[in-house]
Scaffold this motif. Structure first.
Motif, PDB file in Angstrom:
ATOM      1  N   VAL A  51      11.502   9.845 -10.003  1.00  0.00           N
ATOM      2  CA  VAL A  51       9.821   9.884  -9.955  1.00  0.00           C
ATOM      3  C   VAL A  51       9.216   9.371  -8.677  1.00  0.00           C
ATOM      4  CG1 VAL A  51       7.596   9.606 -10.836  1.00  0.00           C
ATOM      5  CG2 VAL A  51       9.528  10.365 -12.448  1.00  0.00           C
ATOM      6  N   ALA A  52       9.779   8.079  -8.444  1.00  0.00           N
ATOM      7  CA  ALA A  52       9.205   7.280  -7.374  1.00  0.00           C
ATOM      8  C   ALA A  52       9.669   7.680  -6.026  1.00  0.00           C
ATOM      9  CB  ALA A  52       9.574   5.654  -7.618  1.00  0.00           C
ATOM     10  N   HIS A  53      10.931   7.995  -5.730  1.00  0.00           N
ATOM     11  CA  HIS A  53      11.593   8.269  -4.625  1.00  0.00           C
ATOM     12  C   HIS A  53      12.057   9.864  -4.154  1.00  0.00           C
ATOM     13  CE1 HIS A  53      12.139   4.113  -4.068  1.00  0.00           C
ATOM     14  NE2 HIS A  53      12.333   3.844  -5.373  1.00  0.00           N
ATOM     15  N   ALA A  54      12.159  10.546  -5.210  1.00  0.00           N
ATOM     16  CA  ALA A  54      12.696  11.946  -4.786  1.00  0.00           C
ATOM     17  C   ALA A  54      11.853  13.104  -5.020  1.00  0.00           C
ATOM     18  CB  ALA A  54      13.949  12.188  -5.794  1.00  0.00           C
ATOM     19  N   PHE A  55      12.145  14.292  -4.723  1.00  0.00           N
ATOM     20  CA  PHE A  55      11.083  15.431  -4.746  1.00  0.00           C
ATOM     21  C   PHE A  55      11.233  15.986  -6.104  1.00  0.00           C
ATOM     22  CE2 PHE A  55      12.822  15.587  -0.323  1.00  0.00           C
ATOM     23  CZ  PHE A  55      11.543  15.076   0.203  1.00  0.00           C
ATOM     24  N   ASP A  81      21.939   2.456   2.228  1.00  0.00           N
ATOM     25  CA  ASP A  81      23.109   1.604   1.890  1.00  0.00           C
ATOM     26  C   ASP A  81      23.032   0.909   0.361  1.00  0.00           C
ATOM     27  OD1 ASP A  81      24.562  -0.946   1.477  1.00  0.00           O
ATOM     28  OD2 ASP A  81      23.693  -2.000   3.524  1.00  0.00           O
ATOM     29  N   ILE A  82      24.099   1.729  -0.296  1.00  0.00           N
ATOM     30  CA  ILE A  82      23.932   1.663  -1.723  1.00  0.00           C
ATOM     31  C   ILE A  82      24.124   0.099  -2.115  1.00  0.00           C
ATOM     32  CG2 ILE A  82      25.432   2.360  -3.977  1.00  0.00           C
ATOM     33  CD1 ILE A  82      25.735   4.951  -2.544  1.00  0.00           C
ATOM     34  N   ALA A  83      25.093  -0.552  -1.379  1.00  0.00           N
ATOM     35  CA  ALA A  83      25.457  -2.232  -1.868  1.00  0.00           C
ATOM     36  C   ALA A  83      24.106  -2.984  -1.645  1.00  0.00           C
ATOM     37  CB  ALA A  83      26.609  -2.634  -0.881  1.00  0.00           C
ATOM     38  N   GLN A  84      23.053  -2.673  -0.809  1.00  0.00           N
ATOM     39  CA  GLN A  84      22.237  -3.218  -0.548  1.00  0.00           C
ATOM     40  C   GLN A  84      21.026  -2.906  -1.962  1.00  0.00           C
ATOM     41  OE1 GLN A  84      19.663  -2.273   2.873  1.00  0.00           O
ATOM     42  NE2 GLN A  84      18.810  -4.457   2.937  1.00  0.00           N
ATOM     43  N   ALA A  85      21.031  -1.582  -2.364  1.00  0.00           N
ATOM     44  CA  ALA A  85      20.084  -1.248  -3.087  1.00  0.00           C
ATOM     45  C   ALA A  85      20.480  -1.816  -4.577  1.00  0.00           C
ATOM     46  CB  ALA A  85      20.195   0.079  -3.360  1.00  0.00           C
ATOM     47  N   MET A  86      21.778  -2.065  -4.819  1.00  0.00           N
ATOM     48  CA  MET A  86      22.335  -2.879  -5.965  1.00  0.00           C
ATOM     49  C   MET A  86      21.802  -4.190  -6.298  1.00  0.00           C
ATOM     50  SD  MET A  86      23.609  -0.352  -7.586  1.00  0.00           S
ATOM     51  CE  MET A  86      24.521  -1.515  -8.994  1.00  0.00           C
ATOM     52  N   GLN A  87      21.194  -4.723  -4.835  1.00  0.00           N
ATOM     53  CA  GLN A  87      20.657  -6.253  -5.283  1.00  0.00           C
ATOM     54  C   GLN A  87      19.363  -6.105  -5.816  1.00  0.00           C
ATOM     55  OE1 GLN A  87      20.772  -7.795  -1.157  1.00  0.00           O
ATOM     56  NE2 GLN A  87      22.837  -7.214  -0.658  1.00  0.00           N
ATOM     57  N   GLU A  88      19.383  -7.159  -6.584  1.00  0.00           N
ATOM     58  CA  GLU A  88      18.152  -7.406  -7.329  1.00  0.00           C
ATOM     59  C   GLU A  88      17.157  -7.589  -6.387  1.00  0.00           C
ATOM     60  OE1 GLU A  88      18.216  -9.991 -10.768  1.00  0.00           O
ATOM     61  OE2 GLU A  88      19.787  -8.947 -11.674  1.00  0.00           O
ATOM     62  N   GLY A  89      15.810  -6.961  -6.509  1.00  0.00           N
ATOM     63  CA  GLY A  89      14.812  -7.205  -5.668  1.00  0.00           C
ATOM     64  C   GLY A  89      14.740  -6.308  -4.353  1.00  0.00           C
ATOM     65  N   PHE A  90      15.745  -5.612  -4.192  1.00  0.00           N
ATOM     66  CA  PHE A  90      15.446  -4.825  -2.788  1.00  0.00           C
ATOM     67  C   PHE A  90      15.034  -3.626  -3.280  1.00  0.00           C
ATOM     68  CE2 PHE A  90      17.156  -1.290  -0.302  1.00  0.00           C
ATOM     69  CZ  PHE A  90      16.873  -1.797   0.975  1.00  0.00           C
ATOM     70  N   SER A  91      13.859  -3.187  -2.469  1.00  0.00           N
ATOM     71  CA  SER A  91      13.143  -1.939  -2.774  1.00  0.00           C
ATOM     72  C   SER A  91      12.631  -1.167  -1.573  1.00  0.00           C
ATOM     73  CB  SER A  91      11.947  -2.117  -3.914  1.00  0.00           C
ATOM     74  OG  SER A  91      11.151  -1.236  -3.908  1.00  0.00           O
ATOM     75  N   THR A  92      12.656   0.170  -1.785  1.00  0.00           N
ATOM     76  CA  THR A  92      12.123   0.943  -0.370  1.00  0.00           C
ATOM     77  C   THR A  92      10.760   1.631  -1.028  1.00  0.00           C
ATOM     78  OG1 THR A  92      13.503   2.665  -1.195  1.00  0.00           O
ATOM     79  CG2 THR A  92      14.467   1.082   0.470  1.00  0.00           C
ATOM     80  N   ALA A  93      10.369   1.158  -2.301  1.00  0.00           N
ATOM     81  CA  ALA A  93       9.082   1.859  -2.884  1.00  0.00           C
ATOM     82  C   ALA A  93       7.857   1.759  -2.064  1.00  0.00           C
ATOM     83  CB  ALA A  93       8.973   1.209  -4.078  1.00  0.00           C
ATOM     84  N   SER A  94       7.120   2.667  -1.967  1.00  0.00           N
ATOM     85  CA  SER A  94       5.842   2.622  -0.874  1.00  0.00           C
ATOM     86  C   SER A  94       4.820   1.697  -1.519  1.00  0.00           C
ATOM     87  CB  SER A  94       5.373   4.114  -0.944  1.00  0.00           C
ATOM     88  OG  SER A  94       4.802   4.443  -2.446  1.00  0.00           O
ATOM     89  N   PRO A  95       4.016   1.316  -0.892  1.00  0.00           N
ATOM     90  CA  PRO A  95       3.045   0.611  -1.482  1.00  0.00           C
ATOM     91  C   PRO A  95       2.244   1.087  -2.518  1.00  0.00           C
ATOM     92  CG  PRO A  95       3.107   0.465   1.123  1.00  0.00           C
ATOM     93  CD  PRO A  95       3.731   1.725   0.621  1.00  0.00           C
ATOM     94  N   GLU A  96       2.168   2.492  -2.485  1.00  0.00           N
ATOM     95  CA  GLU A  96       1.201   3.168  -3.828  1.00  0.00           C
ATOM     96  C   GLU A  96       2.130   3.108  -4.774  1.00  0.00           C
ATOM     97  OE1 GLU A  96       0.182   4.636   0.121  1.00  0.00           O
ATOM     98  OE2 GLU A  96       2.103   4.712  -0.613  1.00  0.00           O
ATOM     99  N   VAL A  97       3.520   3.267  -4.737  1.00  0.00           N
ATOM    100  CA  VAL A  97       4.245   3.208  -5.966  1.00  0.00           C
ATOM    101  C   VAL A  97       4.249   1.715  -6.419  1.00  0.00           C
ATOM    102  CG1 VAL A  97       6.726   3.166  -6.827  1.00  0.00           C
ATOM    103  CG2 VAL A  97       5.814   4.925  -5.547  1.00  0.00           C
ATOM    104  N   ARG A  98       4.256   0.618  -5.616  1.00  0.00           N
ATOM    105  CA  ARG A  98       4.185  -0.883  -6.135  1.00  0.00           C
ATOM    106  C   ARG A  98       2.921  -0.897  -6.749  1.00  0.00           C
ATOM    107  NH1 ARG A  98       7.949  -4.258  -3.166  1.00  0.00           N
ATOM    108  NH2 ARG A  98       9.299  -2.985  -1.805  1.00  0.00           N
ATOM    109  N   GLU A  99       1.607  -0.407  -6.235  1.00  0.00           N
ATOM    110  CA  GLU A  99       0.398  -0.657  -6.986  1.00  0.00           C
ATOM    111  C   GLU A  99       0.595   0.014  -8.334  1.00  0.00           C
ATOM    112  OE1 GLU A  99      -2.456   0.888  -4.365  1.00  0.00           O
ATOM    113  OE2 GLU A  99      -1.971  -0.365  -2.691  1.00  0.00           O
TER     114      GLU A  99
END
Length: 144
Positions: A51-55, A81-99
């Motif tokens: 919901v947050a990242h895909a179409f 980078d899957i290894a980076q995405a597996m790290q707790e706290g790493f996010s590429t979510a948009s500001p709107e999703v974070r809000e």
């Protein structure tokens, strides 16, 4: 038993519907509560990621006598980078999703924590496929 559900990207009003429906099915199958909880947490995290990242995405749920295999296949930006995405706290979510309270970077780590086997494959610009396997505990023998 094979179940399939569509997940629409960006539709936060329906985020969690798939995991709720699967939870009902697992309860009807009389699985133990702890196993159901683990499966539903992992599935919810995967569903919210779509919901947050895909179409769009599809959740395929294969319930076998000894395990459940959930495959989430989405059409989206992919994970560079899957290894980076597996790290707790790493996010590429948009500001709107974070809000909205999502995008804390705990999705993949929570999936890993709640399943017996997690496989993440991604192609940048195409999408991501997540396969989660959870084995059911052996039934307890009745003692006289």
């Amino acid at each position: 038993m094979n179940l399939q559900y569509e997940i629409e990207g960006g539709d936060f009003t329906r985020a969690g519907n798939v995991s709720s429906q699967v939870k009902r099915v697992l309860k009807q199958l009389s699985l133990d509560a702890q196993t159901i909880k683990r499966i539903v947490i992992a599935l919810y995290e995967a569903e919210v990621n779509v919901v947050a990242h895909a179409f769009r995405g599809v959740a395929s749920v294969d319930i076998q006598p000894d395990r459940i295999v959930v495959v989430i296949d989405d059409e989206g930006p992919g994970i560079p980078d899957i290894a980076q995405a597996m790290q707790e706290g790493f996010s590429t979510a948009s500001p709107e999703v974070r809000e909205m309270g999502f995008g804390a970077g705990m999705g993949l780590p929570n999936m890993l924590r709640n399943v017996d086997q997690l496989d993440v494959r991604s192609v940048v610009g195409r999408g991501t496929t997540i396969t989660m396997t959870t084995r059911f505990p052996a039934p307890k023998a009745d003692t006289p």
